[in-house]
Write a protein that holds these residues in place. Structure first.
Motif, PDB file in Angstrom:
ATOM      1  N   THR A 157      26.359 124.714  37.222  1.00 55.93           N
ATOM      2  CA  THR A 157      26.404 123.761  36.109  1.00 55.93           C
ATOM      3  C   THR A 157      27.468 124.146  35.099  1.00 55.93           C
ATOM      4  OG1 THR A 157      24.026 123.322  36.369  1.00 55.93           O
ATOM      5  CG2 THR A 157      25.046 122.675  34.276  1.00 55.93           C
ATOM      6  N   VAL A 158      27.534 125.425  34.754  1.00 64.04           N
ATOM      7  CA  VAL A 158      28.534 125.893  33.787  1.00 64.04           C
ATOM      8  C   VAL A 158      29.939 125.640  34.326  1.00 64.04           C
ATOM      9  CG1 VAL A 158      29.500 127.910  32.634  1.00 64.04           C
ATOM     10  CG2 VAL A 158      27.018 127.636  32.781  1.00 64.04           C
ATOM     11  N   PHE A 159      30.165 125.977  35.587  1.00 65.63           N
ATOM     12  CA  PHE A 159      31.491 125.797  36.179  1.00 65.63           C
ATOM     13  C   PHE A 159      31.857 124.318  36.231  1.00 65.63           C
ATOM     14  CE2 PHE A 159      34.516 125.205  39.615  1.00 65.63           C
ATOM     15  CZ  PHE A 159      35.425 126.240  39.397  1.00 65.63           C
ATOM     16  N   MET A 160      30.925 123.476  36.630  1.00 70.17           N
ATOM     17  CA  MET A 160      31.206 122.041  36.732  1.00 70.17           C
ATOM     18  C   MET A 160      31.450 121.445  35.355  1.00 70.17           C
ATOM     19  SD  MET A 160      31.492 119.983  39.312  1.00 70.17           S
ATOM     20  CE  MET A 160      32.547 118.619  38.818  1.00 70.17           C
ATOM     21  N   ALA A 161      30.735 121.927  34.349  1.00 64.73           N
ATOM     22  CA  ALA A 161      30.922 121.422  32.991  1.00 64.73           C
ATOM     23  C   ALA A 161      32.320 121.784  32.469  1.00 64.73           C
ATOM     24  CB  ALA A 161      29.853 121.997  32.063  1.00 64.73           C
ATOM     25  N   LEU A 162      32.760 123.011  32.715  1.00 62.79           N
ATOM     26  CA  LEU A 162      34.109 123.421  32.292  1.00 62.79           C
ATOM     27  C   LEU A 162      35.172 122.539  32.943  1.00 62.79           C
ATOM     28  CD1 LEU A 162      33.801 127.326  32.470  1.00 62.79           C
ATOM     29  CD2 LEU A 162      34.032 125.926  30.404  1.00 62.79           C
ATOM     30  N   THR A 163      34.981 122.280  34.232  1.00 57.27           N
ATOM     31  CA  THR A 163      35.925 121.432  34.966  1.00 57.27           C
ATOM     32  C   THR A 163      35.959 120.024  34.385  1.00 57.27           C
ATOM     33  OG1 THR A 163      35.495 122.701  37.001  1.00 57.27           O
ATOM     34  CG2 THR A 163      36.494 120.516  37.248  1.00 57.27           C
ATOM     35  N   ALA A 164      34.781 119.466  34.122  1.00 56.98           N
ATOM     36  CA  ALA A 164      34.682 118.097  33.607  1.00 56.98           C
ATOM     37  C   ALA A 164      35.309 117.969  32.221  1.00 56.98           C
ATOM     38  CB  ALA A 164      33.222 117.666  33.566  1.00 56.98           C
ATOM     39  N   ILE A 165      35.106 118.967  31.378  1.00 60.01           N
ATOM     40  CA  ILE A 165      35.663 118.919  30.025  1.00 60.01           C
ATOM     41  C   ILE A 165      37.185 118.848  30.083  1.00 60.01           C
ATOM     42  CG2 ILE A 165      36.019 120.277  27.920  1.00 60.01           C
ATOM     43  CD1 ILE A 165      33.115 121.296  28.293  1.00 60.01           C
ATOM     44  N   ILE A 166      37.794 119.679  30.910  1.00 58.20           N
ATOM     45  CA  ILE A 166      39.254 119.704  31.011  1.00 58.20           C
ATOM     46  C   ILE A 166      39.792 118.378  31.537  1.00 58.20           C
ATOM     47  CG2 ILE A 166      41.209 120.768  32.206  1.00 58.20           C
ATOM     48  CD1 ILE A 166      39.576 123.404  32.181  1.00 58.20           C
ATOM     49  N   VAL A 167      39.182 117.860  32.608  1.00 54.62           N
ATOM     50  CA  VAL A 167      39.651 116.600  33.203  1.00 54.62           C
ATOM     51  C   VAL A 167      39.416 115.435  32.255  1.00 54.62           C
ATOM     52  CG1 VAL A 167      39.314 114.963  35.104  1.00 54.62           C
ATOM     53  CG2 VAL A 167      39.367 117.419  35.564  1.00 54.62           C
ATOM     54  N   GLY A 168      38.275 115.441  31.575  1.00 56.36           N
ATOM     55  CA  GLY A 168      37.938 114.339  30.682  1.00 56.36           C
ATOM     56  C   GLY A 168      38.887 114.202  29.513  1.00 56.36           C
ATOM     57  N   ILE A 169      39.486 115.295  29.070  1.00 58.92           N
ATOM     58  CA  ILE A 169      40.413 115.247  27.935  1.00 58.92           C
ATOM     59  C   ILE A 169      41.660 114.449  28.269  1.00 58.92           C
ATOM     60  CG2 ILE A 169      41.907 116.662  26.466  1.00 58.92           C
ATOM     61  CD1 ILE A 169      39.749 118.832  26.569  1.00 58.92           C
ATOM     62  N   GLY A 170      42.099 114.503  29.544  1.00 59.05           N
ATOM     63  CA  GLY A 170      43.258 113.712  29.934  1.00 59.05           C
ATOM     64  C   GLY A 170      44.246 114.494  30.784  1.00 59.05           C
ATOM     65  N   VAL A 171      45.281 113.804  31.264  1.00 58.08           N
ATOM     66  CA  VAL A 171      46.265 114.416  32.154  1.00 58.08           C
ATOM     67  C   VAL A 171      47.105 115.449  31.403  1.00 58.08           C
ATOM     68  CG1 VAL A 171      48.289 113.995  33.610  1.00 58.08           C
ATOM     69  CG2 VAL A 171      46.349 112.416  33.676  1.00 58.08           C
ATOM     70  N   THR A 172      47.718 115.050  30.290  1.00 53.54           N
ATOM     71  CA  THR A 172      48.591 115.983  29.569  1.00 53.54           C
ATOM     72  C   THR A 172      47.803 116.912  28.649  1.00 53.54           C
ATOM     73  OG1 THR A 172      48.974 114.281  27.876  1.00 53.54           O
ATOM     74  CG2 THR A 172      50.573 114.441  29.656  1.00 53.54           C
ATOM     75  N   SER A 173      46.852 116.367  27.921  1.00 54.84           N
ATOM     76  CA  SER A 173      46.088 117.177  26.969  1.00 54.84           C
ATOM     77  C   SER A 173      45.045 118.061  27.647  1.00 54.84           C
ATOM     78  CB  SER A 173      45.383 116.279  25.947  1.00 54.84           C
ATOM     79  OG  SER A 173      46.322 115.522  25.217  1.00 54.84           O
ATOM     80  N   GLY A 174      44.591 117.651  28.832  1.00 52.44           N
ATOM     81  CA  GLY A 174      43.570 118.415  29.543  1.00 52.44           C
ATOM     82  C   GLY A 174      44.124 119.217  30.700  1.00 52.44           C
ATOM     83  N   ILE A 175      44.496 118.529  31.788  1.00 44.98           N
ATOM     84  CA  ILE A 175      44.923 119.202  33.014  1.00 44.98           C
ATOM     85  C   ILE A 175      46.197 120.015  32.797  1.00 44.98           C
ATOM     86  CG2 ILE A 175      45.686 118.853  35.399  1.00 44.98           C
ATOM     87  CD1 ILE A 175      43.948 116.333  35.459  1.00 44.98           C
ATOM     88  N   GLU A 176      47.216 119.373  32.210  1.00 45.12           N
ATOM     89  CA  GLU A 176      48.493 120.060  32.035  1.00 45.12           C
ATOM     90  C   GLU A 176      48.377 121.218  31.046  1.00 45.12           C
ATOM     91  OE1 GLU A 176      53.125 118.980  30.803  1.00 45.12           O
ATOM     92  OE2 GLU A 176      51.713 117.371  31.291  1.00 45.12           O
ATOM     93  N   ARG A 177      47.672 120.998  29.954  1.00 40.48           N
ATOM     94  CA  ARG A 177      47.525 122.071  28.970  1.00 40.48           C
ATOM     95  C   ARG A 177      46.731 123.235  29.551  1.00 40.48           C
ATOM     96  NH1 ARG A 177      45.529 120.419  23.103  1.00 40.48           N
ATOM     97  NH2 ARG A 177      47.608 119.493  23.183  1.00 40.48           N
ATOM     98  N   ALA A 178      45.675 122.936  30.311  1.00 44.92           N
ATOM     99  CA  ALA A 178      44.888 124.004  30.942  1.00 44.92           C
ATOM    100  C   ALA A 178      45.747 124.813  31.900  1.00 44.92           C
ATOM    101  CB  ALA A 178      43.693 123.407  31.689  1.00 44.92           C
TER     102      ALA A 178
END
Length: 449
Positions: A157-178
């Motif tokens: 659950t913790v791992f999936m939540a971290l993944t979801a938070i990053i993806v949910g923020i967006g392509v540039t602000s989430g995925i690219e920044r991460a």
């Protein structure tokens, strides 16, 4: 019916895209699977075969998926449908995109479970749980973790939540920044561990093991294993690179970028070997101990070596970062599909996709304990998901993508887009029309035996 709510997102820079693509490619396959496959397959013989195969199979399929994704500028399903229509082909080619999205969706369900193991081990190593423990005690700790449905659920659950938070923020602000944060951190941790190994023994043995040629060990089984890993390590056949390609601008040189990603992916895989094998050799452990190499053999070493708590914590942080960068790429195609094909926002699409994947992950983790007696064609749920994706969906999707590009798209426009000379393009066509498809077919057929 597609719902166009806003302009399609774009990577903010070529560098950000490279880091995101490398982050997707550098996952558990590099840090966990590659080292133990090297150990099981004779060391340097596997490395030689792997490098050869990744150049002839992984590289062209990676370029193909980016090119198709950039042409479509939509989720993988719509991309294949639109590109096929623009080429005068049936929109039914969209099934390739659907297969890729499904593959990434299913893989993430059990991948998140393993990511949860890594997170759990960060805390165990950091708190000194393995200090002074023998092999039986460390193995028992791993078995106890697998037997606890509650503990596995919490970490999944913790791992999936971290993944979801990053993806949910967006392509540039989430995925690219991460990617811009996690990939440099991953590189620094690898550098620190390899540097520690240089100073503390076993490094020469590891270098010899990884790089001394022994062609007598290049058996048919080793070649097939190398071919299969070369195909899977770059995240191809999962809809990921089609989705990532859809965020690319025309100014990006696909061949040069793919070359950079392949080189970085391979360097990190080899560096992972130099991070792991010196510790294995200097502690008298077996390099061919399979999947247990990471979660059993290495904790034994970390528990007995000087600075083991620090190095071990860094190592499992490395595993965790690699798992997260791959997990966000596995989630992205499904989120992109839901966002573009429904009225849901990106945030809601991420939540919906993540909950369904999380639930399927619960079923996968229960196969280690409460549902261990439940099987599907002789496999528990975890193994069934793994085999369905790795033996069927991924190779068939990758094969279909390369066939579509090589045989159903206008080759003149592809040559112009890739910027190849006539001679270079003839070599390219031979690889994508003959070599890569045949190699994928060999992997597919051998996996069915």
């Amino acid at each position: 019916m597609a719902i166009n709510k806003q302009e399609h997102a774009q990577w903010s820079s070529g560098f950000g895209f490279i880091l995101a693509a490398v982050g997707s490619a550098v996952g558990l396959g590099n840090i966990w699977k590659f080292p133990y496959m090297v150990g099981e397959s004779g060391g340097s013989a596997f490395v030689i075969a792997y490098l050869f195969c990744i150049a002839l199979v992984g590289f062209p399929i990676l370029v193909a998926e980016w090119l198709i994704g950039r042409r479509g500028q939509k989720n993988p399903v719509n991309t294949f449908a639109d590109v096929a229509a623009s080429e005068g082909r049936s929109r039914s080619w969209k099934i390739i995109g659907a297969s890729g999205v499904l593959g990434g969706f299913l893989i993430l369900s059990f991948y998140s479970v393993i990511g949860g193991w890594a997170l759990n081990y960060v805390t165990k190593i950091a708190t000194g749980s393995f200090v002074g423990q023998d092999s039986d005690s460390v193995a028992a700790t791993f078995d106890t973790m697998l037997a606890s449905a509650g503990a596995l659920t919490v970490w999944h659950t913790v791992f999936m939540a971290l993944t979801a938070i990053i993806v949910g923020i967006g392509v540039t602000s989430g995925i690219e920044r991460a990617a811009k944060i996690l990939m440099p951190l991953l590189g620094v941790i690898l550098f620190v561990i390899v540097g520690y190994n240089v100073m503390n023994g076993g490094f020469g043995d590891a270098v010899a093991y990884l790089f001394t040629p022994d062609l007598s060990k290049l058996t048919e089984e080793v070649m097939i294993a190398a071919l299969g890993h070369a195909f899977f390590t770059l995240s191809i056949g999962m809809g990921i690179m089609v989705a990532y390609g859809s965020y690319l601008g025309r100014e990006v040189n696909l061949l040069k970028t793919a070359r950079t990603v392949v080189i970085l992916d391979t360097v990190i895989a080899l560096a992972a070997g130099l991070a792991i094998f010196p510790i294995i050799f200097s502690n008298g452990l077996d390099p061919a101990s399979g999947p247990g190499l990471i979660f059993v053999s290495l904790p034994i070493a970390f528990g007995s070596m000087g600075a083991g708590t620090i190095i071990g914590t860094l190592f499992f942080l490395l595993i965790t970062f690699a798992a997260i960068t791959s997990a966000i790429s596995l989630l992205e195609p499904t989120v992109e599909f839901l966002e573009e094909r429904t009225s849901m926002s990106r945030t809601v699409s991420t939540i919906v996709a993540s909950i369904v994947i999380w639930l399927l992950g619960i079923a996968a983790l229960l196969s280690f304990n409460l549902w261990s007696d439940f099987t599907i064609m002789g496999n528990n749920i975890f193994d069934a998901l793994d085999k369905l994706t790795s033996k069927f969906l991924l190779p068939l999707t990758g094969l279909a993508a390369i066939v579509f590009l090589a045989w159903r798209m206008d080759q003149r426009s592809i040559r112009e887009e890739l910027g190849l000379s006539r001679g270079a393009f003839q070599i390219w066509q031979f690889i994508v029309k003959v070599v890569a498809p045949l190699a994928v077919i060999i992997v597919f057929v051998s996996a069915l035996k």
